[in-house]
Motif scaffolding. Sequence first.
Motif, PDB file in Angstrom:
ATOM      1  N   ARG A 175       0.833  -1.218   0.000  1.00 42.11           N
ATOM      2  CA  ARG A 175       0.000   0.000   0.000  1.00 42.11           C
ATOM      3  C   ARG A 175       0.860   1.257   0.000  1.00 42.11           C
ATOM      4  NH1 ARG A 175      -4.716  -0.667   4.415  1.00 42.11           N
ATOM      5  NH2 ARG A 175      -6.327  -1.433   3.022  1.00 42.11           N
ATOM      6  N   GLU A 176       1.916   1.210   0.812  1.00 38.34           N
ATOM      7  CA  GLU A 176       2.805   2.370   0.896  1.00 38.34           C
ATOM      8  C   GLU A 176       3.464   2.640  -0.461  1.00 38.34           C
ATOM      9  OE1 GLU A 176       6.455   4.122   3.632  1.00 38.34           O
ATOM     10  OE2 GLU A 176       5.899   2.013   3.800  1.00 38.34           O
ATOM     11  N   ARG A 177       3.923   1.577  -1.137  1.00 42.47           N
ATOM     12  CA  ARG A 177       4.525   1.751  -2.464  1.00 42.47           C
ATOM     13  C   ARG A 177       3.509   2.339  -3.440  1.00 42.47           C
ATOM     14  NH1 ARG A 177       6.768  -3.238  -1.017  1.00 42.47           N
ATOM     15  NH2 ARG A 177       5.161  -4.360  -2.179  1.00 42.47           N
ATOM     16  N   LYS A 178       2.271   1.866  -3.357  1.00 42.76           N
ATOM     17  CA  LYS A 178       1.219   2.373  -4.240  1.00 42.76           C
ATOM     18  C   LYS A 178       0.955   3.854  -3.957  1.00 42.76           C
ATOM     19  CE  LYS A 178      -3.304   1.003  -5.957  1.00 42.76           C
ATOM     20  NZ  LYS A 178      -4.395   0.022  -5.834  1.00 42.76           N
ATOM     21  N   LEU A 179       0.888   4.212  -2.681  1.00 40.82           N
ATOM     22  CA  LEU A 179       0.668   5.611  -2.316  1.00 40.82           C
ATOM     23  C   LEU A 179       1.838   6.499  -2.736  1.00 40.82           C
ATOM     24  CD1 LEU A 179      -0.971   5.226   1.211  1.00 40.82           C
ATOM     25  CD2 LEU A 179      -2.074   6.038  -0.888  1.00 40.82           C
ATOM     26  N   GLU A 180       3.045   5.973  -2.631  1.00 44.53           N
ATOM     27  CA  GLU A 180       4.216   6.748  -3.074  1.00 44.53           C
ATOM     28  C   GLU A 180       4.150   6.990  -4.584  1.00 44.53           C
ATOM     29  OE1 GLU A 180       7.509   4.449  -1.629  1.00 44.53           O
ATOM     30  OE2 GLU A 180       7.440   5.368   0.355  1.00 44.53           O
TER      31      GLU A 180
END
Length: 87
Positions: free
Chosen positions: A59-64
Amino acid sequence: MANKTLDSSASSPSPSSGVTDSLWQPSWLHWLISALSGTVEIEKETARLKQENAKLAARERKLEEINRRLLEIDKKYATAKPKSDIN
C-alpha cells in the motif's frame, strides 16, 4: 492419642518400579505443553504480522507512486498556468 501422618516416601513410587518423580512429571509436562502452545501462538501471530506488514508495504509503495504522479501533474500545471492568472 497422636494423629498419625503419612510418610511421604510411602506414597511415592519406588525407583525400582521404573517411575520416578511421578508428581513432578505432570507439572513438567504441563509446563512443556504450555510453553510449546505459547510458541505456536507466537509463531502464528508473527506470520500474521508479517503478512500484514507486506500488505502495508505494498500500500505504501502504491501511495508513493500516486504521490509521485500528483507531484508531476502539479509541476506540469504550474508551468502550463498562464502568467495572467498569477495576479
